[in-house]
Design a protein around this motif. Structure first.
Motif, PDB file in Angstrom:
ATOM      1  N   ALA A 145       0.834  -1.207   0.000  1.00  0.00           N
ATOM      2  CA  ALA A 145       0.000   0.000   0.000  1.00  0.00           C
ATOM      3  C   ALA A 145       0.866   1.252   0.000  1.00  0.00           C
ATOM      4  O   ALA A 145       0.563   2.230  -0.700  1.00  0.00           O
ATOM      5  CB  ALA A 145      -0.928  -0.007   1.212  1.00  0.00           C
ATOM      6  N   ALA A 146       1.973   1.225   0.760  1.00  0.00           N
ATOM      7  CA  ALA A 146       2.869   2.384   0.816  1.00  0.00           C
ATOM      8  C   ALA A 146       3.532   2.628  -0.532  1.00  0.00           C
ATOM      9  O   ALA A 146       3.691   3.779  -0.963  1.00  0.00           O
ATOM     10  CB  ALA A 146       3.923   2.174   1.899  1.00  0.00           C
ATOM     11  N   ASP A 149       0.883   4.178  -2.741  1.00  0.00           N
ATOM     12  CA  ASP A 149       0.560   5.535  -2.293  1.00  0.00           C
ATOM     13  C   ASP A 149       1.662   6.517  -2.645  1.00  0.00           C
ATOM     14  O   ASP A 149       1.399   7.684  -2.931  1.00  0.00           O
ATOM     15  CB  ASP A 149       0.328   5.555  -0.779  1.00  0.00           C
ATOM     16  N   ALA A 150       2.918   6.023  -2.614  1.00  0.00           N
ATOM     17  CA  ALA A 150       4.061   6.910  -2.834  1.00  0.00           C
ATOM     18  C   ALA A 150       4.126   7.449  -4.251  1.00  0.00           C
ATOM     19  O   ALA A 150       4.828   8.425  -4.514  1.00  0.00           O
ATOM     20  CB  ALA A 150       5.364   6.172  -2.504  1.00  0.00           C
ATOM     21  N   ARG A 152       1.430   8.452  -5.975  1.00  0.00           N
ATOM     22  CA  ARG A 152       0.298   9.337  -6.246  1.00  0.00           C
ATOM     23  C   ARG A 152       0.765  10.782  -6.292  1.00  0.00           C
ATOM     24  O   ARG A 152       1.809  11.131  -5.738  1.00  0.00           O
ATOM     25  CB  ARG A 152      -0.769   9.156  -5.162  1.00  0.00           C
ATOM     26  N   SER A 155       3.469  13.014  -3.918  1.00  0.00           N
ATOM     27  CA  SER A 155       4.469  12.213  -3.230  1.00  0.00           C
ATOM     28  C   SER A 155       5.858  12.746  -3.519  1.00  0.00           C
ATOM     29  O   SER A 155       6.156  13.229  -4.607  1.00  0.00           O
ATOM     30  CB  SER A 155       4.379  10.756  -3.680  1.00  0.00           C
TER      31      SER A 155
END
Length: 243
Positions: A145-146, A149-150, A152, A155
């Protein structure tokens, strides 16, 4: 089968097949799943030949599989996932992997993999992924998930690796496995010029100047653990359906 129908069909405990070529990790995952009273491991295998045989002959509700599992008849990596999704379309799949390349993670989700857990996460997340996916819900481990997310907007992470396309990543993987551009072109049914262009594009995105740096990158990111042996028909079908 619809997801709602799959929910009604599953009776507790959830029956799980485990696949990983590392015996220590295989035992570790099995022990972690034993902490969940609603989960029962019904088979453990170490390569794709045994995996497909078990799936054809053993009733199970979910599969937990390593992504890098060389040596079997059905290969490993994305080609194995394509085969599994085609021949066992209603079986929830949880992928356990050391790779956190965003292009690869996104491709797994596109192929219908509901659960992805990094080997850097606590093994308890594998059990949670099994419970979520057998109910039709997606589950991503914290590290996965990280990584997603990174990339997006907003970031601060250097997203060069994330910009590799699935095809560029596959070319890199095969190059560092020892295959020549000519061999890769024949395997993937592309021209040598296309393979060369994809290699150059990947190296440019990664900021690499020569092949030695590419090898070091692959070693650091675990790509050397992936087997180049795979079914040409599976790869061709996957590439044809890729956007």
């Amino acid at each position: 089968m619809r997801q709602s129908e799959r929910k009604r069909a599953i009776q507790l405990p959830v029956k799980v097949v485990l696949a990983d070529d590392h015996p220590v990790l295989l035992v570790g995952v099995e022990q972690a799943l034993q902490a969940f009273p609603d989960i029962k491991v019904v088979a453990c295998v170490r390569q794709s030949t045994d995996l497909i045989h078990v799936l054809q002959n053993t009733r199970c509700d979910a599969l937990v599989t390593d992504l890098a599992m060389p040596g079997g008849q059905y290969g490993d990596g994305l080609p194995l996932i394509v085969y599994l999704r085609r021949h066992f379309p209603t079986l929830p799949v949880v992928v356990l992997t050391m790779l956190e390349n965003v292009a690869l993670l996104k491709r797994l989700r596109e192929l219908g993999v509901l659960g992805i857990v990094s080997k850097s996460d606590a093994l308890s997340h594998v059990g949670l992924a099994v419970l979520y996916t057998t109910r039709g819900s997606e589950y991503l481990g914290p590290a996965v998930a990280a990584s997603l997310d990174a990339t997006r907007p907003g970031s601060d992470r250097n997203a060069a690796e994330a910009m590799l396309s699935t095809r560029e990543l596959e070319v890199v993987r095969l190059l560092v496995s020892g295959m020549t551009p000519t061999g890769i072109a024949a395997l993937l049914k592309r021209s040598i010029k296309t393979i060369s262009t994809q290699k150059k594009a990947a190296m440019r995105k990664l900021g690499l100047a020569h092949d030695a740096q590419l090898f070091q990158y692959a070693q650091h990111n675990g790509l050397l653990n992936l087997s180049p042996h795979m079914h040409m028909s599976e790869i061709a079908d996957d590439q044809a359906s890729a956007p």
